[in-house]
Motif scaffolding. Structure first.
Motif, mmCIF file in Angstrom:
data_model
loop_
_atom_site.group_PDB
_atom_site.id
_atom_site.type_symbol
_atom_site.label_atom_id
_atom_site.label_comp_id
_atom_site.label_asym_id
_atom_site.label_seq_id
_atom_site.Cartn_x
_atom_site.Cartn_y
_atom_site.Cartn_z
ATOM 1 N N ASP A 71 0.836 -1.202 0.000
ATOM 2 C CA ASP A 71 0.000 0.000 0.000
ATOM 3 C C ASP A 71 0.869 1.250 0.000
ATOM 4 O O ASP A 71 1.742 1.405 0.857
ATOM 5 C CB ASP A 71 -0.893 0.028 1.247
ATOM 6 N N THR A 72 0.583 2.154 -0.942
ATOM 7 C CA THR A 72 1.327 3.413 -0.999
ATOM 8 C C THR A 72 0.430 4.643 -0.936
ATOM 9 O O THR A 72 0.907 5.735 -0.656
ATOM 10 C CB THR A 72 2.170 3.484 -2.292
ATOM 11 N N LYS A 73 -0.850 4.504 -1.201
ATOM 12 C CA LYS A 73 -1.779 5.650 -1.206
ATOM 13 C C LYS A 73 -3.053 5.274 -0.468
ATOM 14 O O LYS A 73 -4.022 4.840 -1.097
ATOM 15 C CB LYS A 73 -2.094 6.080 -2.645
ATOM 16 N N PRO A 74 -3.094 5.428 0.858
ATOM 17 C CA PRO A 74 -2.005 5.871 1.727
ATOM 18 C C PRO A 74 -1.025 4.737 2.014
ATOM 19 O O PRO A 74 -1.346 3.568 1.822
ATOM 20 C CB PRO A 74 -2.740 6.275 3.004
ATOM 21 N N SER A 75 0.154 5.116 2.482
ATOM 22 C CA SER A 75 1.146 4.120 2.849
ATOM 23 C C SER A 75 0.767 3.466 4.163
ATOM 24 O O SER A 75 0.330 4.130 5.100
ATOM 25 C CB SER A 75 2.525 4.784 2.989
ATOM 26 N N THR A 76 0.926 2.154 4.217
ATOM 27 C CA THR A 76 0.669 1.431 5.462
ATOM 28 C C THR A 76 1.814 0.464 5.718
ATOM 29 O O THR A 76 2.401 -0.091 4.786
ATOM 30 C CB THR A 76 -0.640 0.627 5.398
#
Length: 269
Positions: A71-76
Motif C-alpha cells: 500500500d502506498t496511497k495511503p502508505s501502510t
C-alpha cells in the motif's frame, strides 16, 4: 486457560516441498502437537474427502493463499516490508466460500489474543497487518469471519477438549503471522535488485522471475493500473492448519498485471 496456546507457541511452522528448494525450505522439528493428525498424510486437494477426517484434512478449502499488500496511497506498514492481507482457503477448483459460521464472528480480537497469551502475535499484527484507513480491528474481524471460519480443521470440535472460547481464531492469527514471516517478499525482490522507485519500471516477468529465484515458486501478482499492490503465495496444507505442514506450489492463476511498465512505488513512511 493458556495451555493450548503455550503448546502452540512451541510448534514451529513447517514449509515443505517435493522439489525441496534450499532457499525456501524452512522445515523445523515440532516440539509439541495440538492434534493427533500428524504431518504424513495427503496434502489438501490431493485426496478423497469422503475418506478423510476433516479435522486433519482441509476441505473444501484446500488451496491456501497467503496474500500480502503493498500500500502506498495511503502508505501502510513499514517502508521495507509488505503487509498481511490474510490467509484464504480457496476451494481446489479456485472457487471459494465465505462467512461460513456467523456464530463465530468474534469481535475485540485484541482482547481475545491477550487473554490467550498471544501478545507477541498482536504486537506483530499492529505493525504488519494494518488497514489503510486505520481500522485494524475491523480488518482482523473481517479476515477471521470471512475466511477463518471456513477452515474445516479449525472447527471448535477439532480442538482439544477444554480449549478456551475462540481458541481457533487465536490459532488462525498465530499461523498467519508465522507463515507471513517465512515469506519476506520485499527482501526477496531487493535481493534481485528490485526495489521501490518513483521512476523505475519493471516487467511482470522480471518480478515473477526474481521471486521464483529467491523462493523456488511463482506467486500471483495483482496491480492497480500499472502499480503492483498485492501478491498471493499459494500452498496446500498437509494435516491440520493448527500444526500441519504448508506445501508451497506455483500459483495456479496468472497474475493480473500488464506484461511491462509496472510500477513498484515507494511508501511515504
Amino acid at each position: 486457560m493458556f495451555a493450548l496456546l503455550a503448546i502452540l507457541a512451541n510448534v514451529a511452522i513447517t514449509v515443505v516441498s517435493a522439489q525441496d528448494p534450499v532457499s525456501f525450505n524452512t522445515s523445523s522439528t515440532l516440539f509439541g502437537s495440538l492434534t493427533n493428525c500428524g504431518t504424513s498424510g495427503t496434502p489438501s486437494c490431493g485426496g478423497d474427502p469422503s475418506q478423510e477426517n476433516l479435522c486433519c484434512y482441509e476441505y473444501p478449502g484446500g488451496l491456501l493463499l497467503q496474500t500480502q499488500f503493498w500500500d502506498t496511497k495511503p502508505s501502510t506498514g513499514p517502508v521495507d516490508s509488505w503487509t498481511i492481507h490474510g490467509l484464504w482457503p480457496d476451494n481446489c477448483d479456485g472457487s471459494h466460500a465465505s462467512n461460513c459460521d456467523p456464530n463465530r464472528d468474534y469481535t475485540d480480537i485484541p482482547r481475545l489474543l491477550r487473554e490467550q497469551g498471544a501478545d507477541d502475535t498482536l504486537s506483530f499484527m499492529e505493525r504488519y497487518w494494518v488497514d489503510i484507513h486505520g481500522r485494524n480491528e475491523r480488518f482482523w474481524e473481517h479476515e477471521w469471519s470471512t475466511h477463518g471460519t471456513c477452515y474445516s480443521t479449525l472447527q471448535p470440535s477439532c480442538l482439544r477438549h477444554g480449549s478456551p472460547h475462540g481458541a481457533e481464531a487465536v490459532i488462525f492469527f498465530r499461523r498467519v503471522v508465522e507463515l507471513f514471516k517465512k515469506l519476506p517478499t520485499y527482501d526477496w525482490l531487493a535481493a534481485q535488485g528490485i526495489t521501490p522507485s518513483e521512476d523505475q519500471t519493471y516487467s511482470l516477468s522480471e518480478l515473477t522471475d526474481a521471486l521464483k529465484a529467491a523462493s523456488g515458486y511463482t506467486p500471483a501478482i495483482t496491480c492497480s493500473g500499472r502499480a503492483i499492490n498485492q501478491i498471493s503465495w499459494y500452498f496446500y496444507v498437509r494435516g491440520s492448519l493448527i500444526d500441519g505442514e504448508f506445501v508451497p506450489i506455483d500459483s495456479p492463476l496468472d497474475s493480473s498485471c500488464a506484461s511491462s511498465g509496472l510500477r513498484y512505488y515507494p511508501k511515504s513512511g
